[in-house]
Design an enzyme around this catalytic site. Structure first.
Site, PDB file in Angstrom:
ATOM      1  NE  ARG A  63      -3.455   7.912  -1.194  1.00  0.00           N
ATOM      2  CZ  ARG A  63      -3.455   6.434  -1.724  1.00  0.00           C
ATOM      3  NH1 ARG A  63      -3.331   6.293  -3.200  1.00  0.00           N
ATOM      4  NH2 ARG A  63      -3.608   5.556  -0.949  1.00  0.00           N
ATOM      5  CG  HIS A  76      -2.076   1.015   1.354  1.00  0.00           C
ATOM      6  ND1 HIS A  76      -1.829   2.231   1.339  1.00  0.00           N
ATOM      7  CD2 HIS A  76      -3.463   0.816   1.207  1.00  0.00           C
ATOM      8  CE1 HIS A  76      -2.994   2.857   1.271  1.00  0.00           C
ATOM      9  NE2 HIS A  76      -3.960   2.058   1.160  1.00  0.00           N
TER      10      HIS A  76
END
Ligand code: FAD
Length: 606
Positions: free
Chosen positions: A256, A236
Site C-alpha cells: 500500500r 493486520h
C-alpha cells in the site's frame, strides 16, 4: 533426580531475534558474560520475516520529519494508551540505532544522493521506514548476527526454556531442554532478558511462525511479573486468504505504501467511505491526491489505505460481512493498477516488492504485476506483554528484563508498522545495558534444586501419560484452542463469546494436563507441542480476561457490544497477574500524567 548440564552467565538472553541479539551485544559490550538462547537456529528467529522496514525519524526523504512527529504519530496510533516515556525514548533514539546498524554493515536501500531511503507506511506522517526492499528483517538479523558472533556471546540454538528460576523473588536463571536431543539444561544467571516475541499461534489465522507461542509472557507471568495491555492484539489487515494452506501469511503494508489500493468486489475503493475524525486532516479525500502521496508529493496527504491497521482491518471485515468481499472472504489489494501511471510498472513492482512478487507467484499462482491479490485480516502482533520500566526494561520482578514484542508499553492499543523493528533496536540495547549493570551490582543467586526437579518432572509427564493410558494428542488441543480463540476472542469481540472462551480455556487446560506423547525425547515435535500448550493457554486466558474487562473499542480491541471509545477507559492500562492461589487476577493501572512539554508536542502535531 533429573540429569542436566549447567551453564552459568552474568546475563542470560532468551530469544535471538532483533531484540535478543541487540540485548546480547550490548550486555556483552558492558563486560557481562552472556548466554543467548533460541528455539530455532541462529538467523531463523521471527525477525527474519519482517518485510517493510524500520521506523526512524531521520528525515532523509522529507526533512520535516523529526522525533516530535514520530512521537506524536506513535501516541496517536496507540490511542494514547502508550507508555509515553517509552514512545519518547523510541522516537529520539531510533535514528541512532538505524545508523548504528548501518555502521555494522546493513545495506539499506538508498536515496539518489546516497542516504538511507525511507518509505511511507500506515500512520506515519512522513516517509520514515528505512528498508531493504521488502526483506528488511533478514538484513537486520544478518547484520546483528554478524556483529554479535564477534562479541564472545555463547549461543545455544534449538533450546527451549520451560521455566524461570527464582530466589526470594529475584530471577536467578532458567531451566529448559535442547530440542535436538531432549536433554535438560540449567542456566544460572544474575540477570535474565526475555526477548521471546509474540503469541500469534494462539489463533488459527496468523502471520506468525511456529515460535510464537507466548513463552516469554507466560514465563514472566508464572515468575510473578505483571503483564499489561493483553487485550490489544493486532490483526493486520492484509494476510493471504487463498489457497487455504497459506491463509494468514503476511502481505506487507509496503504494497500500500507503494501505491496498492483496496477494492471490494464491486471495484469500489471502500477505504474512502470511512475516515476517522482524528485522521481526517491528514488523509487524502480523493484518489489523485492519494497517488501523489505515494509518489513523494510533499503537499499531498496519505491515501486512506495507509490509515492505521486496526481501522483498515475493521473496514475489510465490514465489506466482507456486507457481502461485498472477494470470492474467498477477503477483499482485493491491487498494485497492478499502477501500470496506468508508470510506464515500467512490472519492473518497478518486482524491484520494490520482490518477496511479495515471489510469494504470490509461487504460493497462489498470481502475478501481482498483472492481477490483484485477495487479502484479509491475520493475527499479527501483540501490543501487550511484560510490563517494564521505560528506562531499564526491568519487569516487576527483580533481575528479569524484557524487550521486543514480548514486552509492552511502547505501542499502546495499536502498533504502527515499522515501529517494532525500531523497538527491538532501542529497547533491546537498553535491556542489555541495564541487565549487565544489574548483574554487576548483584551477586549470584541461589538455585533451588526443588524448582529444577519439579520442572523436569512436569516436562516428562506427557511420556508417562502415553505409557499409562495413551493420553490425548497435544495437536488436537492446540487446534481446538486456535479455532476457539479465532472465533471467540478475535477481531470482533462480544461478552458472551469471551465468557465461552474462558470456559473453554479451563476445559482445555484440564485436557492439556493429561496429554500423551509417544517415542523418545529426540526431536519429538509432539513433545515440543505438549510443552508449548501451557504457555498458549496462559496467554489466551490473559487476552480473554483483559478483553472482557475493557468494555469499549479502542485500537486493536473491538467490542461489538461496546463499539465506541469510552474516555474513562483511556485513563488506565489493564494489568494481569498471578494471584496467591494461582488464579489470574485483573486490575486497572492508571496511566501517569504526561509532562507538559510532551502534551505540547502532541498539540502542535494535531
Ligand atoms: C511477516 C511479518 C512481517 C513483519 N514486518 C515488519 C516490518 O516490516 N517492520 C516492523 O517493524 N515489524 C514487522 N513485523 C513485526 C516484527 O517482525 C516482530 O515484532 C519482531 O521481529 C519481533 O522481534 P523479537 O526480537 O521481539 O522476537 P523474535 O524475532 O520473534 O525472536 C524471538 C526469539 O525468542 C526465541 N524463543 C521464544 N520462546 C523461547 C523459549 N521458550 N526458549 C528459548 N527461546 C525462545 C525464538 O526462538 C526466537 O529466537 C513483521 C512481522 C511478521 C510476522
Amino acid at each position: 533426580m533429573a540429569e542436566y548440564r549447567t551453564h552459568s552467565y552474568d546475563v542470560l538472553v532468551i530469544g535471538a531475534g532483533g531484540s535478543g541479539l541487540s540485548a546480547a551485544i550490548e550486555a556483552s559490550a558492558g563486560g557481562a558474560k552472556v548466554g543467548l538462547l533460541t528455539k530455532s537456529l541462529l538467523g531463523k528467529a521471527h525477525t527474519v520475516m519482517a518485510e517493510g522496514g524500520v521506523a526512524a525519524a531521520m528525515g532523509n526523504v522529507d526533512e520535516r520529519d523529526n522525533w516530535r512527529v514520530h512521537f506524536s504519530d506513535t501516541m496517536r496510533g496507540g490511542q494514547y494508551m502508550n507508555n509515553w516515556r517509552m514512545a519518547e525514548l523510541h522516537a529520539k533514539e531510533a535514528p541512532d540505532r538505524v545508523r548504528e546498524l548501518e555502521a555494522w554493515g546493513a545495506v539499506f536501500d538508498r536515496t539518489k544522493d546516497g542516504r538511507i531511503l525511507q518509505r511511507n507506511f500506515g500512520g506515519h506522517r512522513y516517509p520514515r521506514l528505512a528498508h531493504v526492499g521488502d526483506r528488511t528483517g533478514l538484513e537486520m538479523i544478518r547484520t546483528l548476527q554478524d556483529h554479535g558472533i564477534h562479541q564472545d556471546i555463547e549461543v545455544h540454538m534449538e533450546t527451549t526454556v520451560l521455566t524461570l528460576l527464582l530466589d526470594d523473588g529475584r530471577v536467578v536463571g532458567a531451566f529448559g531442554y535442547d530440542r535436538e536431543r531432549g536433554r535438560f539444561l540449567l542456566f544460572t544467571a544474575r540477570a535474565v532478558v526475555l526477548a521471546t516475541g509474540g503469541i500469534g499461534r494462539a489463533y488459527r489465522i496468523t502471520s506468525n511462525s511456529w515460535e510464537y507461542t507466548g513463552d516469554g509472557q507466560a514465563l514472566a507471568y508464572h515468575a510473578g511479573a505483571a503483564l499489561i495491555d493483553m487485550e490489544f492484539v493486532q490483526f493486520h489487515p492484509t494476510g493471504m486468504v487463498w489457497p487455504p494452506s497459506v491463509q494468514g501469511i503476511l502481505v506487507t503494508e509496503g504494497v500500500r505504501g507503494e501505491g496498492g489500493i483496496l477494492k471490494n468486489k464491486e471495484g469500489r475503493r471502500f477505504m474512502f467511505d470511512d475516515i476517522p475524525e482524528n485522521y481526517r486532516n491528514q488523509t487524502a479525500d480523493n484518489e489523485e491526491e492519494g497517488w501523489r502521496y505515494t509518489q513523494g508529493d510533499r503537499n499531498a496527504r496519505r491515501p486512506p489505505e495507509l490509515l492505521t491497521r486496526d481501522h483498515v482491518a475493521r473496514c475489510i471485515v465490514r465489506e466482507v460481512k456486507a457481502g461485498r468481499g472477494s470470492p474467498h472472504k477477503g477483499v482485493f489489494l491491487d498494485i497492478a493498477w499502477i501500470k496506468e501511471r508508470l510506464p515500467n510498472s512490472a519492473e518497478h513492482i518486482k524491484r520494490k516488492l520482490p518477496s511479495m512478487y515471489h510469494q504470490f507467484k509461487q504460493l497462489a499462482d498470481i502475478d501481482i504485476t498483472k492481477e490483484p491479490m485477495e487479502v484479509g485480516p491475520t493475527t499479527h502482533y501483540m501490543m501487550g506483554g511484560v510490563k517494564v520500566d521505560a528506562e531499564t526494561e526491568m519487569s516487576t520482578v527483580p533481575g528479569l528484563f524484557a524487550a521486543g514484542e514480548c514486552a509492552a508499553g511502547l505501542h499502546g492499543a495499536n502498533r504502527l508498522g515499522g515501529n517494532s523493528l525500531s523497538d527491538l533496536l532501542v529497547f533491546g540495547k537498553r535491556a542489555g545495558r541495564h541487565a549487565a549493570e544489574f548483574a554487576k551490582s548483584h551477586g549470584a543467586g541461589r538455585v533451588d534444586e526443588r524448582q529444577v526437579e519439579a520442572a523436569a518432572r512436569q516436562a516428562l509427564l506427557p511420556f508417562e501419560h502415553a505409557a499409562a493410558s495413551g493420553g490425548e494428542s497435544p495437536y488436537q488441543i492446540q487446534h481446538e484452542l486456535q479455532e476457539m480463540m479465532q472465533h471467540n476472542v478475535g477481531i470482533v469481540r462480544v461478552e458472551h463469546e469471551m465468557e465461552v472462551a474462558l470456559h473453554e480455556i479451563e476445559y482445555l487446560k484440564q485436557r492439556a494436563a493429561k496429554v500423551g506423547v509417544y517415542g523418545n525425547r529426540e526431536f519429538n515435535n509432539g513433545w515440543h507441542t505438549a510443552l508449548d500448550l501451557p504457555n498458549l493457554l496462559t496467554v489466551s486466558e490473559a487476552i480473554a480476561r483483559a478483553a472482557l474487562e475493557r468494555k469499549e473499542s479502542r485500537g486493536g480491541h473491538f467490542r461489538d457490544d461496546y463499539p465506541d471509545k469510552n474516555p474513562e477507559y483511556g485513563s488506565f492500562n489493564i494489568m494481569v497477574r498471578q494471584g496467591p492461589g494461582g488464579e489470574m487476577q485483573i486490575s486497572r493501572v492508571p496511566i501517569p500524567e504526561m509532562p507538559a512539554e510532551l502534551k505540547q508536542v502532541i498539540e502542535e502535531m494535531k
